[in-house]
Design a protein around this motif. Structure first.
Motif, PDB file in Angstrom:
ATOM      1  N   PHE A 136       0.846  -1.182   0.000  1.00 16.81           N
ATOM      2  CA  PHE A 136       0.000   0.000   0.000  1.00 16.81           C
ATOM      3  C   PHE A 136       0.889   1.242   0.000  1.00 16.81           C
ATOM      4  O   PHE A 136       2.084   1.157   0.297  1.00 16.81           O
ATOM      5  CB  PHE A 136      -0.885   0.043   1.253  1.00 16.81           C
ATOM      6  CG  PHE A 136      -1.852  -1.087   1.365  1.00 16.81           C
ATOM      7  CD1 PHE A 136      -2.759  -1.362   0.352  1.00 16.81           C
ATOM      8  CD2 PHE A 136      -1.876  -1.895   2.493  1.00 16.81           C
ATOM      9  CE1 PHE A 136      -3.667  -2.404   0.460  1.00 16.81           C
ATOM     10  CE2 PHE A 136      -2.775  -2.941   2.619  1.00 16.81           C
ATOM     11  CZ  PHE A 136      -3.676  -3.191   1.595  1.00 16.81           C
ATOM     12  N   SER A 137       0.300   2.383  -0.266  1.00 16.93           N
ATOM     13  CA  SER A 137       1.054   3.617  -0.086  1.00 16.93           C
ATOM     14  C   SER A 137       1.329   3.816   1.403  1.00 16.93           C
ATOM     15  O   SER A 137       0.406   3.844   2.223  1.00 16.93           O
ATOM     16  CB  SER A 137       0.269   4.813  -0.633  1.00 16.93           C
ATOM     17  OG  SER A 137       1.026   5.998  -0.451  1.00 16.93           O
ATOM     18  N   ILE A 138       2.592   3.893   1.737  1.00 13.87           N
ATOM     19  CA  ILE A 138       3.095   4.056   3.114  1.00 13.87           C
ATOM     20  C   ILE A 138       2.689   2.874   3.996  1.00 13.87           C
ATOM     21  O   ILE A 138       2.656   2.979   5.220  1.00 13.87           O
ATOM     22  CB  ILE A 138       2.653   5.410   3.752  1.00 13.87           C
ATOM     23  CG1 ILE A 138       2.781   6.529   2.741  1.00 13.87           C
ATOM     24  CG2 ILE A 138       3.539   5.744   4.965  1.00 13.87           C
ATOM     25  CD1 ILE A 138       4.176   6.790   2.228  1.00 13.87           C
ATOM     26  N   VAL A 178       0.178   6.539   7.213  1.00  9.68           N
ATOM     27  CA  VAL A 178       1.045   7.676   7.526  1.00  9.68           C
ATOM     28  C   VAL A 178       1.131   7.883   9.032  1.00  9.68           C
ATOM     29  O   VAL A 178       2.224   8.099   9.581  1.00  9.68           O
ATOM     30  CB  VAL A 178       0.533   8.951   6.818  1.00  9.68           C
ATOM     31  CG1 VAL A 178       1.157  10.197   7.431  1.00  9.68           C
ATOM     32  CG2 VAL A 178       0.839   8.890   5.323  1.00  9.68           C
ATOM     33  N   ARG A 179      -0.006   7.814   9.698  1.00 16.11           N
ATOM     34  CA  ARG A 179       0.002   8.017  11.156  1.00 16.11           C
ATOM     35  C   ARG A 179       0.910   7.005  11.842  1.00 16.11           C
ATOM     36  O   ARG A 179       1.674   7.359  12.753  1.00 16.11           O
ATOM     37  CB  ARG A 179      -1.425   7.918  11.711  1.00 16.11           C
ATOM     38  CG  ARG A 179      -2.298   9.116  11.375  1.00 16.11           C
ATOM     39  CD  ARG A 179      -3.572   9.140  12.205  1.00 16.11           C
ATOM     40  NE  ARG A 179      -4.466   8.027  11.906  1.00 16.11           N
ATOM     41  CZ  ARG A 179      -5.379   8.043  10.937  1.00 16.11           C
ATOM     42  NH1 ARG A 179      -5.503   9.125  10.169  1.00 16.11           N
ATOM     43  NH2 ARG A 179      -6.172   7.010  10.731  1.00 16.11           N
ATOM     44  N   PHE A 180       0.836   5.762  11.409  1.00 18.94           N
ATOM     45  CA  PHE A 180       1.707   4.753  12.015  1.00 18.94           C
ATOM     46  C   PHE A 180       3.168   5.000  11.660  1.00 18.94           C
ATOM     47  O   PHE A 180       4.049   4.959  12.532  1.00 18.94           O
ATOM     48  CB  PHE A 180       1.306   3.351  11.553  1.00 18.94           C
ATOM     49  CG  PHE A 180       2.322   2.308  11.954  1.00 18.94           C
ATOM     50  CD1 PHE A 180       2.398   1.884  13.270  1.00 18.94           C
ATOM     51  CD2 PHE A 180       3.221   1.791  11.029  1.00 18.94           C
ATOM     52  CE1 PHE A 180       3.362   0.947  13.659  1.00 18.94           C
ATOM     53  CE2 PHE A 180       4.179   0.867  11.402  1.00 18.94           C
ATOM     54  CZ  PHE A 180       4.247   0.434  12.727  1.00 18.94           C
ATOM     55  N   LYS A 217       9.666   4.402  -1.802  1.00 22.41           N
ATOM     56  CA  LYS A 217      10.932   3.859  -1.293  1.00 22.41           C
ATOM     57  C   LYS A 217      11.551   4.782  -0.242  1.00 22.41           C
ATOM     58  O   LYS A 217      12.259   4.320   0.660  1.00 22.41           O
ATOM     59  CB  LYS A 217      11.911   3.630  -2.448  1.00 22.41           C
ATOM     60  CG  LYS A 217      11.474   2.534  -3.413  1.00 22.41           C
ATOM     61  CD  LYS A 217      12.393   2.463  -4.631  1.00 22.41           C
ATOM     62  CE  LYS A 217      11.816   1.581  -5.716  1.00 22.41           C
ATOM     63  NZ  LYS A 217      12.684   1.475  -6.912  1.00 22.41           N
ATOM     64  N   LYS A 218      11.275   6.068  -0.358  1.00 22.94           N
ATOM     65  CA  LYS A 218      11.816   7.032   0.603  1.00 22.94           C
ATOM     66  C   LYS A 218      10.934   7.205   1.836  1.00 22.94           C
ATOM     67  O   LYS A 218      11.429   7.524   2.918  1.00 22.94           O
ATOM     68  CB  LYS A 218      12.007   8.395  -0.079  1.00 22.94           C
ATOM     69  CG  LYS A 218      13.088   8.413  -1.137  1.00 22.94           C
ATOM     70  CD  LYS A 218      13.326   9.804  -1.705  1.00 22.94           C
ATOM     71  CE  LYS A 218      12.223  10.232  -2.643  1.00 22.94           C
ATOM     72  NZ  LYS A 218      12.550  11.525  -3.325  1.00 22.94           N
ATOM     73  N   ALA A 219       9.621   6.974   1.681  1.00 19.13           N
ATOM     74  CA  ALA A 219       8.686   7.331   2.756  1.00 19.13           C
ATOM     75  C   ALA A 219       7.995   6.144   3.415  1.00 19.13           C
ATOM     76  O   ALA A 219       7.499   6.276   4.533  1.00 19.13           O
ATOM     77  CB  ALA A 219       7.618   8.280   2.201  1.00 19.13           C
ATOM     78  N   ASN A 220       7.933   5.004   2.756  1.00 18.75           N
ATOM     79  CA  ASN A 220       7.191   3.854   3.277  1.00 18.75           C
ATOM     80  C   ASN A 220       8.095   3.028   4.191  1.00 18.75           C
ATOM     81  O   ASN A 220       9.008   2.341   3.730  1.00 18.75           O
ATOM     82  CB  ASN A 220       6.673   3.003   2.110  1.00 18.75           C
ATOM     83  CG  ASN A 220       5.755   1.887   2.557  1.00 18.75           C
ATOM     84  OD1 ASN A 220       5.837   1.396   3.685  1.00 18.75           O
ATOM     85  ND2 ASN A 220       4.868   1.465   1.670  1.00 18.75           N
ATOM     86  N   ARG A 224      11.534  -0.021   4.119  1.00 23.26           N
ATOM     87  CA  ARG A 224      12.802   0.469   4.657  1.00 23.26           C
ATOM     88  C   ARG A 224      13.263  -0.356   5.863  1.00 23.26           C
ATOM     89  O   ARG A 224      14.061   0.095   6.673  1.00 23.26           O
ATOM     90  CB  ARG A 224      12.646   1.940   5.040  1.00 23.26           C
ATOM     91  CG  ARG A 224      12.399   2.857   3.845  1.00 23.26           C
ATOM     92  CD  ARG A 224      11.920   4.259   4.245  1.00 23.26           C
ATOM     93  NE  ARG A 224      12.729   4.870   5.266  1.00 23.26           N
ATOM     94  CZ  ARG A 224      13.924   5.425   5.061  1.00 23.26           C
ATOM     95  NH1 ARG A 224      14.432   5.436   3.832  1.00 23.26           N
ATOM     96  NH2 ARG A 224      14.603   5.957   6.053  1.00 23.26           N
ATOM     97  N   ALA A 225      12.754  -1.595   5.961  1.00 23.90           N
ATOM     98  CA  ALA A 225      13.089  -2.431   7.112  1.00 23.90           C
ATOM     99  C   ALA A 225      14.565  -2.806   7.153  1.00 23.90           C
ATOM    100  O   ALA A 225      15.063  -3.246   8.197  1.00 23.90           O
ATOM    101  CB  ALA A 225      12.231  -3.695   7.104  1.00 23.90           C
ATOM    102  N   ASP A 226      15.279  -2.637   6.043  1.00 22.46           N
ATOM    103  CA  ASP A 226      16.714  -2.919   6.030  1.00 22.46           C
ATOM    104  C   ASP A 226      17.552  -1.661   6.238  1.00 22.46           C
ATOM    105  O   ASP A 226      18.773  -1.707   6.107  1.00 22.46           O
ATOM    106  CB  ASP A 226      17.126  -3.630   4.742  1.00 22.46           C
ATOM    107  CG  ASP A 226      16.668  -2.921   3.469  1.00 22.46           C
ATOM    108  OD1 ASP A 226      15.985  -1.886   3.568  1.00 22.46           O
ATOM    109  OD2 ASP A 226      16.994  -3.420   2.366  1.00 22.46           O
ATOM    110  N   GLU A 227      16.888  -0.553   6.580  1.00 21.82           N
ATOM    111  CA  GLU A 227      17.612   0.683   6.909  1.00 21.82           C
ATOM    112  C   GLU A 227      18.021   0.650   8.385  1.00 21.82           C
ATOM    113  O   GLU A 227      17.167   0.458   9.261  1.00 21.82           O
ATOM    114  CB  GLU A 227      16.728   1.905   6.658  1.00 21.82           C
ATOM    115  CG  GLU A 227      16.489   2.229   5.198  1.00 21.82           C
ATOM    116  CD  GLU A 227      17.689   2.891   4.555  1.00 21.82           C
ATOM    117  OE1 GLU A 227      18.540   3.452   5.291  1.00 21.82           O
ATOM    118  OE2 GLU A 227      17.796   2.831   3.317  1.00 21.82           O
ATOM    119  N   PRO A 228      19.298   0.848   8.695  1.00 19.77           N
ATOM    120  CA  PRO A 228      19.733   0.815  10.094  1.00 19.77           C
ATOM    121  C   PRO A 228      18.960   1.780  10.995  1.00 19.77           C
ATOM    122  O   PRO A 228      18.692   1.456  12.158  1.00 19.77           O
ATOM    123  CB  PRO A 228      21.216   1.210  10.010  1.00 19.77           C
ATOM    124  CG  PRO A 228      21.639   0.771   8.646  1.00 19.77           C
ATOM    125  CD  PRO A 228      20.448   1.003   7.767  1.00 19.77           C
ATOM    126  N   ALA A 229      18.577   2.935  10.453  1.00 19.57           N
ATOM    127  CA  ALA A 229      17.846   3.906  11.276  1.00 19.57           C
ATOM    128  C   ALA A 229      16.489   3.375  11.706  1.00 19.57           C
ATOM    129  O   ALA A 229      16.006   3.687  12.811  1.00 19.57           O
ATOM    130  CB  ALA A 229      17.676   5.212  10.501  1.00 19.57           C
TER     131      ALA A 229
END
Length: 255
Positions: A136-138, A178-180, A217-220, A224-229
């Protein structure tokens, strides 16, 4: 002539989609949540339904198939998993298969997780992907039948598509997503920009779909589960991406 895509609402929050080839007059419905809105959309455009491309077996995606099949004698294309018991199917498809809708070509991606039979349809020529309840979107779909690693792998298949592809998903869930996402990445600039855009669109009663995959890819956060942050935000520094994704999905389930 370029393909024409029409988006409309079905049921309470499902999206209906028609994709039309002007050269051959072929028209496909992506899923069939209910028949009446699809028939109305076809009537508005003066199109005739030739195909239904089913993504998965859930009732809110196949509820209109029987009526549409009877009315238009259209071809019904569905995932190969016959255990899902989808009726009126003419053609079963698997990963890598290519379906023709007139001159349009739809490539099949198997994207299980939400259900075991879930597929997405990629129209490379149109730079469009119909991902139903996988992405889904985000957000992403709940993992009902598969596993978190399976769903993460499916999301990676979709994330690998080019940034300029447009995502067409199954439901209008973006505002809640988005809220989540903001609880996990409150300082993500792309997410904050998308949040403002979604607020404007929904205030005008406009759909938040389609959206560009590059923006997703930037916002969802689920992509991004593989992003260290992201792992750090969940106090999971050093954890594997599938494990981080699983934690995200479980938190979203409770939100």
């Amino acid at each position: 002539m370029a393909a024409e895509i029409r988006l409309f609402t079905c049921l309470s929050d499902n999206f209906g989609y028609l994709i039309h080839d002007p050269a051959t007059k072929a028209t496909a419905s992506i899923d069939a949540p209910e028949a009446a809105p699809i028939i109305q959309a076809l009537g508005r455009e003066g199109w005739t339904l030739t195909d239904i491309l089913i993504t998965h077996h859930h009732g809110d995606h196949v509820g209109g198939v029987a009526e549409l099949k009877q009315k238009y004698n259209c071809r019904v294309v569905a995932p190969h998993d016959k255990s899902a018991k989808i009726g009126n199917v003419d053609l079963r498809v698997s990963h890598g298969d290519v379906i023709k809708v007139g001159n349009l070509l739809a490539r099949v991606l198997e994207t299980p997780g939400h259900t075991l039979d879930h597929v997405s349809y990629v129209f490379d020529g149109e730079k469009a992907v119909f991902a139903a309840d996988t992405l889904f979107s985000i957000g992403c779909g709940r993992v009902f039948e598969g596993t978190h690693p399976m769903m993460w792998d499916s999301l990676l298949k979709l994330r690998a598509l080019p940034d300029d592809f447009r995502l067409y998903c199954g439901h209008e869930y973006t505002a809640a997503n988005v809220r989540f996402a903001l609880t996990v990445e409150p300082d993500n600039a792309a997410l904050k920009a998308r949040a403002a855009e979604v607020t404007r669109l929904r205030a005008d009663n406009k759909p938040t779909i389609p959206t560009l995959l590059g923006e997703e890819k930037k916002a969802n956060v689920f992509l991004r589960a593989d992003e260290p942050a992201v792992a750090a935000s969940l106090h999971m520094k050093g954890a594997g991406a599938a494990e981080v994704f699983g934690e995200l999905r479980e938190r979203k389930n409770k939100s």
